[in-house]
Design a protein around this motif. Sequence first.
Motif, PDB file in Angstrom:
ATOM      1  N   ARG A 134      75.035 -30.114-101.623  1.00 40.17           N
ATOM      2  CA  ARG A 134      75.090 -29.049-100.624  1.00 40.17           C
ATOM      3  C   ARG A 134      74.680 -27.711-101.227  1.00 40.17           C
ATOM      4  O   ARG A 134      74.815 -26.666-100.585  1.00 40.17           O
ATOM      5  N   LEU A 135      74.207 -27.743-102.482  1.00 39.15           N
ATOM      6  CA  LEU A 135      73.574 -26.583-103.096  1.00 39.15           C
ATOM      7  C   LEU A 135      72.061 -26.729-102.961  1.00 39.15           C
ATOM      8  O   LEU A 135      71.539 -27.840-102.805  1.00 39.15           O
ATOM      9  N   THR A 136      71.351 -25.614-103.027  1.00 41.86           N
ATOM     10  CA  THR A 136      69.900 -25.694-103.085  1.00 41.86           C
ATOM     11  C   THR A 136      69.487 -26.151-104.482  1.00 41.86           C
ATOM     12  O   THR A 136      70.292 -26.151-105.417  1.00 41.86           O
ATOM     13  N   GLY A 137      68.217 -26.506-104.610  1.00 43.36           N
ATOM     14  CA  GLY A 137      67.737 -26.925-105.922  1.00 43.36           C
ATOM     15  C   GLY A 137      67.942 -25.848-106.980  1.00 43.36           C
ATOM     16  O   GLY A 137      68.421 -26.121-108.076  1.00 43.36           O
ATOM     17  N   ALA A 138      67.586 -24.610-106.641  1.00 44.53           N
ATOM     18  CA  ALA A 138      67.747 -23.503-107.590  1.00 44.53           C
ATOM     19  C   ALA A 138      69.217 -23.278-107.919  1.00 44.53           C
ATOM     20  O   ALA A 138      69.575 -23.019-109.075  1.00 44.53           O
ATOM     21  N   GLN A 139      70.082 -23.369-106.917  1.00 44.57           N
ATOM     22  CA  GLN A 139      71.514 -23.173-107.159  1.00 44.57           C
ATOM     23  C   GLN A 139      72.085 -24.272-108.058  1.00 44.57           C
ATOM     24  O   GLN A 139      72.917 -23.994-108.938  1.00 44.57           O
ATOM     25  N   LEU A 140      71.643 -25.506-107.846  1.00 44.44           N
ATOM     26  CA  LEU A 140      72.176 -26.623-108.637  1.00 44.44           C
ATOM     27  C   LEU A 140      71.799 -26.478-110.114  1.00 44.44           C
ATOM     28  O   LEU A 140      72.645 -26.661-111.004  1.00 44.44           O
ATOM     29  N   ILE A 141      70.539 -26.147-110.390  1.00 46.57           N
ATOM     30  CA  ILE A 141      70.118 -25.976-111.777  1.00 46.57           C
ATOM     31  C   ILE A 141      70.836 -24.783-112.400  1.00 46.57           C
ATOM     32  O   ILE A 141      71.272 -24.828-113.561  1.00 46.57           O
ATOM     33  N   THR A 142      70.997 -23.697-111.623  1.00 50.69           N
ATOM     34  CA  THR A 142      71.725 -22.524-112.106  1.00 50.69           C
ATOM     35  C   THR A 142      73.158 -22.891-112.454  1.00 50.69           C
ATOM     36  O   THR A 142      73.685 -22.504-113.513  1.00 50.69           O
ATOM     37  N   TYR A 143      73.797 -23.649-111.592  1.00 52.26           N
ATOM     38  CA  TYR A 143      75.179 -24.075-111.803  1.00 52.26           C
ATOM     39  C   TYR A 143      75.302 -24.877-113.099  1.00 52.26           C
ATOM     40  O   TYR A 143      76.222 -24.669-113.903  1.00 52.26           O
ATOM     41  N   ALA A 144      74.328 -25.776-113.338  1.00 55.45           N
ATOM     42  CA  ALA A 144      74.350 -26.583-114.560  1.00 55.45           C
ATOM     43  C   ALA A 144      74.254 -25.690-115.795  1.00 55.45           C
ATOM     44  O   ALA A 144      74.958 -25.895-116.788  1.00 55.45           O
ATOM     45  N   GLY A 145      73.389 -24.685-115.740  1.00 57.71           N
ATOM     46  CA  GLY A 145      73.251 -23.783-116.871  1.00 57.71           C
ATOM     47  C   GLY A 145      74.505 -22.974-117.136  1.00 57.71           C
ATOM     48  O   GLY A 145      74.939 -22.812-118.286  1.00 57.71           O
ATOM     49  N   LEU A 146      75.116 -22.475-116.070  1.00 55.39           N
ATOM     50  CA  LEU A 146      76.334 -21.666-116.227  1.00 55.39           C
ATOM     51  C   LEU A 146      77.491 -22.512-116.744  1.00 55.39           C
ATOM     52  O   LEU A 146      78.339 -22.019-117.503  1.00 55.39           O
TER      53      LEU A 146
END
Length: 279
Positions: A117-129
């Motif tokens: 339910r995250l966008t692609g950019a949000q999901l990758i950002t979340y993984a990095g954080l």
Amino acid sequence: MNDSPATGAFPVPAAHLAPPPASAPNPGAALSWRGLWKKFGEVIAVAGVDLDVPRGSMYGLVGPNGAGKTTSLSMATGLLRPDFGAVTVLGVDVWAAPTPAKRLLGVLPDGVRLFDRLTGAQLITYAGLLHGMDRAEVAARVEDLLGAMDLTKARDKFVVDYSAGMTKKVALACALIHAPQVVVLDEPFESVDPVSAANIRDILADFVSSGGTVIVSSHVMDLVQRMCSHVAVMAQGQVLAAGPVDEVRGGRDLESVFVDLVGGRKEGETLSWLHGQGK
């Protein structure tokens, strides 16, 4: 990756698994497994696997369905606790020191649900954080990864609406965001289109040429033969052969060697009723 026994795992008498391994993992290997065992009920999925993945290699792990590949990779990356055995990544014990070990690893599991339910950019950002990276650095790497995976136009689209191939690519981006030293990929090319697959192979080859290590599980023998420097063949929870690809295949194609090692090919059986219906 999941905890259920794979089809093809073999039943054994209820008594015991093997004792803990006598030898220690190889601290010089990128990934070292010693005496890995995993039992689900009365079924043994992995039966005493020893394997060393050399640093700087592209290592293929092949085997039929139920061979124990996913279970082994799950134990090697901290997703599933082994009944017996030890695993180290670059000399760090995955189970005794999980946090520093996982900093070294990038993992693309097979079948694990994403936060879709995250966008692609949000999901990758979340993984990095989650890896404790600086937000500005994460933002820059997200753009790089979206471009490399051909997902820039889908950056603001929810992952739940991605195709199977797009979902695989965004999951791979999440595995790479923190620049790991060892990348473990379970069926990374499944459902990925040929152009994207070629781009991903180029990214992985560049990673290996710079000193990184990749271990990839796949059913596609030709792909493993072309892209990997080393290979291990698994069946019934055990490693049947392992080493440099050219050494394992011995002048033959890898698929023929694989079939001979694993067995199960049915000779002479045909569906006679299926023949000649158009004549």
